[in-house]
Design a protein around this motif. Structure first.
Motif, PDB file in Angstrom:
ATOM      1  N   GLY A  11       0.834  -1.206   0.000  1.00  0.00           N
ATOM      2  CA  GLY A  11       0.000   0.000   0.000  1.00  0.00           C
ATOM      3  C   GLY A  11       0.865   1.251   0.000  1.00  0.00           C
ATOM      4  N   GLY A  12       0.284   2.349  -0.429  1.00  0.00           N
ATOM      5  CA  GLY A  12       0.918   3.662  -0.338  1.00  0.00           C
ATOM      6  C   GLY A  12       2.176   3.840  -1.148  1.00  0.00           C
ATOM      7  N   VAL A  13       2.331   3.103  -2.244  1.00  0.00           N
ATOM      8  CA  VAL A  13       3.558   3.213  -3.028  1.00  0.00           C
ATOM      9  C   VAL A  13       3.423   4.201  -4.192  1.00  0.00           C
ATOM     10  N   LYS A  15       0.433   4.106  -6.380  1.00  0.00           N
ATOM     11  CA  LYS A  15      -0.387   3.519  -7.460  1.00  0.00           C
ATOM     12  C   LYS A  15      -1.389   4.549  -7.991  1.00  0.00           C
ATOM     13  N   ALA A  17      -1.424   7.852  -7.547  1.00  0.00           N
ATOM     14  CA  ALA A  17      -0.749   9.007  -8.153  1.00  0.00           C
ATOM     15  C   ALA A  17      -0.309   8.657  -9.572  1.00  0.00           C
ATOM     16  N   ASP A  39     -10.404   1.368  -6.270  1.00  0.00           N
ATOM     17  CA  ASP A  39     -10.090   1.537  -4.848  1.00  0.00           C
ATOM     18  C   ASP A  39     -11.378   1.799  -4.076  1.00  0.00           C
ATOM     19  N   TYR A  47      -9.353  12.719  -7.131  1.00  0.00           N
ATOM     20  CA  TYR A  47      -8.453  13.650  -7.812  1.00  0.00           C
ATOM     21  C   TYR A  47      -9.118  14.332  -9.007  1.00  0.00           C
ATOM     22  N   PRO A 126      -4.924  -1.607  -2.611  1.00  0.00           N
ATOM     23  CA  PRO A 126      -3.870  -2.427  -2.000  1.00  0.00           C
ATOM     24  C   PRO A 126      -4.472  -3.704  -1.399  1.00  0.00           C
ATOM     25  N   PRO A 208      10.246  10.836  -9.222  1.00  0.00           N
ATOM     26  CA  PRO A 208      10.929  11.335  -8.026  1.00  0.00           C
ATOM     27  C   PRO A 208       9.937  11.586  -6.895  1.00  0.00           C
ATOM     28  N   GLU A 214       2.454  15.444  -3.745  1.00  0.00           N
ATOM     29  CA  GLU A 214       1.722  15.471  -2.474  1.00  0.00           C
ATOM     30  C   GLU A 214       0.591  16.487  -2.530  1.00  0.00           C
TER      31      GLU A 214
HETATM   32  N1  LIG Z   1       6.286  10.604  -6.083  1.00  0.00           N
HETATM   33  C1  LIG Z   1       5.676  11.036  -4.953  1.00  0.00           C
HETATM   34  N2  LIG Z   1       6.234  12.013  -4.242  1.00  0.00           N
HETATM   35  C2  LIG Z   1       5.649  12.452  -3.113  1.00  0.00           C
HETATM   36  N3  LIG Z   1       4.485  11.973  -2.658  1.00  0.00           N
HETATM   37  C3  LIG Z   1       3.899  10.975  -3.292  1.00  0.00           C
HETATM   38  C4  LIG Z   1       4.442  10.461  -4.480  1.00  0.00           C
HETATM   39  N4  LIG Z   1       3.609   9.508  -4.973  1.00  0.00           N
HETATM   40  C5  LIG Z   1       2.582   9.445  -4.103  1.00  0.00           C
HETATM   41  N5  LIG Z   1       2.747  10.316  -3.103  1.00  0.00           N
HETATM   42  C6  LIG Z   1       1.865  10.521  -1.959  1.00  0.00           C
HETATM   43  O1  LIG Z   1       1.883   9.337  -1.214  1.00  0.00           O
HETATM   44  C7  LIG Z   1       0.588   8.982  -0.755  1.00  0.00           C
HETATM   45  C8  LIG Z   1       0.197   7.606  -1.302  1.00  0.00           C
HETATM   46  O2  LIG Z   1       0.172   7.673  -2.678  1.00  0.00           O
HETATM   47  P1  LIG Z   1      -0.919   6.933  -3.506  1.00  0.00           P
HETATM   48  O3  LIG Z   1      -2.252   7.151  -2.949  1.00  0.00           O
HETATM   49  O4  LIG Z   1      -0.705   7.283  -4.913  1.00  0.00           O
HETATM   50  O5  LIG Z   1      -0.467   5.435  -3.246  1.00  0.00           O
HETATM   51  P2  LIG Z   1      -1.289   4.116  -3.467  1.00  0.00           P
HETATM   52  O6  LIG Z   1      -0.320   3.081  -3.778  1.00  0.00           O
HETATM   53  O7  LIG Z   1      -2.379   4.344  -4.440  1.00  0.00           O
HETATM   54  O8  LIG Z   1      -1.943   3.912  -2.051  1.00  0.00           O
HETATM   55  P3  LIG Z   1      -3.045   2.834  -1.692  1.00  0.00           P
HETATM   56  O9  LIG Z   1      -2.311   1.571  -1.604  1.00  0.00           O
HETATM   57  O10 LIG Z   1      -3.585   3.327  -0.419  1.00  0.00           O
HETATM   58  O11 LIG Z   1      -4.031   2.828  -2.793  1.00  0.00           O
HETATM   59  C9  LIG Z   1      -0.341  10.078  -1.243  1.00  0.00           C
HETATM   60  O12 LIG Z   1      -0.524  10.991  -0.219  1.00  0.00           O
HETATM   61  C10 LIG Z   1       0.428  10.728  -2.363  1.00  0.00           C
HETATM   62  O13 LIG Z   1       0.142  12.103  -2.430  1.00  0.00           O
END
Ligand SMILES: Nc1ncnc2c1ncn2[C@@H]1O[C@H](COP(=O)(O)OP(=O)(O)OP(=O)(O)O)[C@@H](O)[C@H]1O
Ligand SMILES: [Mg+2]
Lengths: 251, 497
Positions: A11-13, A15, A17, A39, A47, A126, A208, A214
């Motif tokens: 999670g939170g990687v 995806k 974004a 999700d 978004y 996730p 990056p 964010e």
């Molecule tokens: N490259 C980046 N730089 C800085 N912040 C980021 C980056 N990519 C994502 N984030 C931030 O990290 C957090 C998690 O990102 P994101 O929701 O895209 O991940 P996810 O894999 O979809 O999470 P989940 O598993 O909960 O669905 C968000 O707050 C997002 O703004």
């Protein structure tokens, strides 16, 4: 029409974004794109300011072709539509198994919208490890965001092993380094070792760690629309171009 | 009325629209700047008549379709014919325009485009619209709705608002932009049952003289060949009336008028002949193998040079003092017919006379057709072609007299037959004129002579089939079936002399 999944067993990687910015970048490149928000929290829809449809929480949703297509909403961006599925965990399972079954109504539903889109992008939630095989089979390619840390290294290996043991084509896997901090030597080292361990699995483009990304939650818009000149936007554009090339969709 | 994609609004609706909001949605407007705009159409206003409108601004062509759909493409072009446009959606949607008619600027002015978006409480766009304010002869406001997938209600809300503000179908946009000066090559001439032959003839001629004159500027500007063609058709119709309505005007007057209109017509001959020859360019290329194309190119280059000279002479004629005086006299004569001097048939009922002429002409054609044998010379077929032409013009002038259904059949059949006879005749004429072109060259290149020879051989080869096809069609026209239809078209045949 091709299907691209954005998937990670962590999670939170990044995806969501990645899905949001890729989908938008594809659209700006002239493709007609449908972004499916799988999700349960409806993050991609958020978004794009698209409100989740109430109908979508109903279990019978995927039985009904018309409802699926009716739920599609145009985004504010030319060529990009959103399926703001706010579905439960079980629904996702149903969704994927139906995707595999050629005769299923879902497959038919997607066939019905096929002509409308060049690419369907799935933003996966996730923790779907038990169901992931369905994603892998349904998608033509899978973008896997990887934060270059030791832990992620092992997660990625697991994924590749899974493909091996289940006789899935590994060529579908498109690893992309996410939230890369160039100041951290660990990141650089991990990227090197992962890239050499899985030669063709990693894309050249990487994302990056950027405060722009964010802040997307504040603007509620894809990055290319609000900060098109930033480093992160450039990275997403490069990523989009490379993914299209890998998928044979480059014009 | 089906939901349209665009609506015409009263210009004053702009303010009310800009004030928004529309139900729960709020309006975001991004107004543009006034930009120069040119409205295009063919001279005969094919776009306006079909409910379309075409304009050019900022290097783009935009085409409005009758259902309100908007197409656009870059304004790059080789020339002003629809076929000269770069490939694109506008060009495709203009494919029905006559290949002989070029597009002309009808009016110029300014256009201001404003993009509208209706957004919800999350500032998500739910429906878009494009507002175009034209400022040309008059002001016109066009709104084009752009629904977004999944937001049907917002679209309908905006549509309802547009209709409340007086939105109507956009078919008349072109007419509004250009103002009311429609040209038509076939103006309606109202002929009443009680009209005398004198009145009818005078009215027809008075109606066609302005049609003739309306084509003068286009001939001078050399926009396309249709100006001269229509100019000639107008003259021909006038001459036809003078010829057929023998006795309607005083005999000496009739002869004088015939001579004068014949003279006007004669002045157009050389240019028209060259136009016809040059229009055949693609066809000629298709008939010959590529190895003979260079010779054709030389031929058409020579024709183009000749045409320049013919155009110069035609222009000198049209701009000359004699012509101005002559056309002024003629116009005055038919506007104030008192001076024309009625002949012995002046008071005959126009419709009676016309019917008699039509029947006689038809009979003449039937008799001539019956006499045709393989030995009949081509010239005789040519004469039948001229009879047919006259018959067609006659029934067209008096169209309201006839039963509409058989009229349509007869008119269409004559037209088809004329095309076949025309094709046959063109082939014959072309052989002669090709030879003449060659003779006019001081030292024709060998390649040109070869290609002309080959072309004549091909034309001669077609001669037999073309002739047979024309004769077959002619005999069908004069056969029992079509004669029955022809007679069923005529009113009260029983009581005709
Ligand atoms: N490259 C980046 N730089 C800085 N912040 C980021 C980056 N990519 C994502 N984030 C931030 O990290 C957090 C998690 O990102 P994101 O929701 O895209 O991940 P996810 O894999 O979809 O999470 P989940 O598993 O909960 O669905 C968000 O707050 C997002 O703004
Ligand atoms: Mg997510």
């Amino acid at each position: 029409m091709k299907i691209l999944a954005c998937y990670s067993n962590k999670g939170g990687v990044g995806k969501t974004a990645t899905s949001v910015n890729l989908a938008h970048a594809f659209a700006t490149m002239g493709l007609r794109v449908l972004l499916c928000d799988l999700d349960p929290q409806g993050a991609s829809g958020f978004y794009f300011r698209v409100k989740p449809s109430k109908k979508l929480t109903e279990a019978r949703f995927f039985e009904d072709v018309a409802r699926l297509t009716d739920a599609i909403r145009a985004s504010d961006y030319e060529g990009l539509d959103i399926l703001p599925a706010n579905m439960g965990f079980r629904d996702f399972d149903v969704f994927l198994s139906r995707m595999r079954d050629k005769r299923s109504r879902l497959k038919k539903a997607l066939t019905a919208v096929q002509g409308d889109y060049d690419l369907i992008l799935l933003d996966c939630p996730p923790n779907i490890s038990t169901l992931s095989e369905n994603v892998f089979r349904a998608a033509d390619a899978i973008v896997v965001p990887v934060i270059p840390t030791t832990l992620s290294e092992r997660t990625f290996e697991h994924l590749v092993d899974f493909f091996d043991t289940h006789d899935l084509p590994k060529s579908k896997l498109l690893g992309v380094f996410s939230m890369v901090q160039t100041s951290k030597s660990l990141h650089g080292d991990t990227m090197k070792s992962l890239t050499s361990a899985h030669k063709k699995r990693f894309l050249r483009a990487w994302i990056p760690f950027a405060s722009d990304i964010e802040r997307m939650g504040v603007h509620r818009a894809p990055l290319l629309a609000t900060a098109p000149k930033g480093v992160a936007s450039k990275a997403y554009r490069a990523l989009a171009a490379e993914v299209l090339e890998r998928m044979g969709l480059a014009k | 009325m089906l939901p349209l994609l665009s609506y015409l609004l009263p210009a004053k609706a702009l303010a009310s629209l800009a004030q928004g909001p529309c139900g729960k949605l709020s309006l975001v407007a991004s107004p543009g700047h006034p930009t120069p705009v040119t409205v295009w159409d063919t001279f005969d206003q094919a776009l306006r008549r079909s409910g379309r409108a075409l304009w050019e601004d900022s290097g783009r062509f935009t085409l409005l379709l009758p259902d309100g759909a908007i197409l656009a493409q870059a304004a790059d072009r080789k020339g002003n014919f629809a076929a000269d446009l770069a490939p694109g959606p506008v060009k495709a949607a203009l494919a029905d325009l006559s290949a002989l008619r070029c597009l002309l600027p009808m009016t110029r002015g300014e256009i201001t485009e404003t993009r509208l978006a209706l957004t919800d409480d999350l500032h998500k766009t739910c429906v878009r619209a494009e507002l175009r304010l034209f400022n040309t002869e008059t002001r016109a406001l066009l709104i084009t709705l752009q629904g977004l997938r999944g937001y049907d209600k917002a679209l309908e809300a905006l549509r309802a608002q547009v209709l409340t503000l007086g939105g109507e179908a956009p078919r008349t946009l072109c007419a509004r932009l250009v103002g009311d000066t429609p040209y038509t090559s076939k103006p309606e001439v109202r002929i009443e049952a009680a009209d005398s032959a004198f009145d009818a003839a005078t009215r027809i001629i008075a109606t066609y003289l302005p049609v003739v004159r309306a084509n003068e500027p286009g001939i001078l500007a050399d926009h396309d060949t249709e100006f001269l063609h229509q100019y000639r058709i107008g003259l021909r119709k006038i001459r036809l009336i003078l010829g057929l309505f023998e006795g309607v005007y005083r005999a000496d007057r009739t002869q004088d008028l015939r001579d004068r209109f014949a003279k006007l017509m004669r002045a157009t001959g050389p240019l028209r002949d060259l136009d016809v020859a040059i229009l055949d360019r693609d066809h000629a290329h298709a008939m010959l193998p590529p190895s003979l194309h260079p010779g054709l190119e030389a031929l058409f280059a020579a024709l183009a040079t000749e045409r320049q000279e013919a155009l110069r002479q035609m222009a000198a004629h049209l701009q000359g003092r004699d012509y101005a005086a002559e056309i002024k006299t003629l116009t005055r004569l038919f506007d104030k017919p008192r001076h024309l001097g009625p002949g012995k048939l002046a008071d005959v009922l126009a419709t009676d006379l016309a019917l008699r002429l039509i029947l006689a002409r038809h009979q003449k054609i039937c008799q001539a057709a019956a006499r045709i044998t393989p030995e009949t010379p081509d010239e005789d077929l040519h004469l039948i072609r001229l009879h047919l032409k006259k018959l067609r013009y006659l029934i067209e002038f008096f169209a309201p007299l006839f039963a509409p259904v058989p009229y349509k059949v007869v008119r269409k059949t004559i037209k088809g037959l004329q095309d076949l006879l025309g094709q046959f005749n063109d082939g014959v004429v072309q052989q002669v004129s090709l030879q003449e072109v060659l003779l006019r060259q001081a030292a024709p290149p060998v390649a040109m002579a070869q290609s002309v020879g080959a072309l004549m051989a091909v034309l001669h080869g077609c001669h037999g089939t073309d002739r047979a096809a024309a004769i077959a069609a002619l005999q069908a026209f004069t056969g029992p079936d079509l004669c029955t239809i022809f007679h069923s078209m005529l009113p009260g045949q029983g009581d005709l002399p």
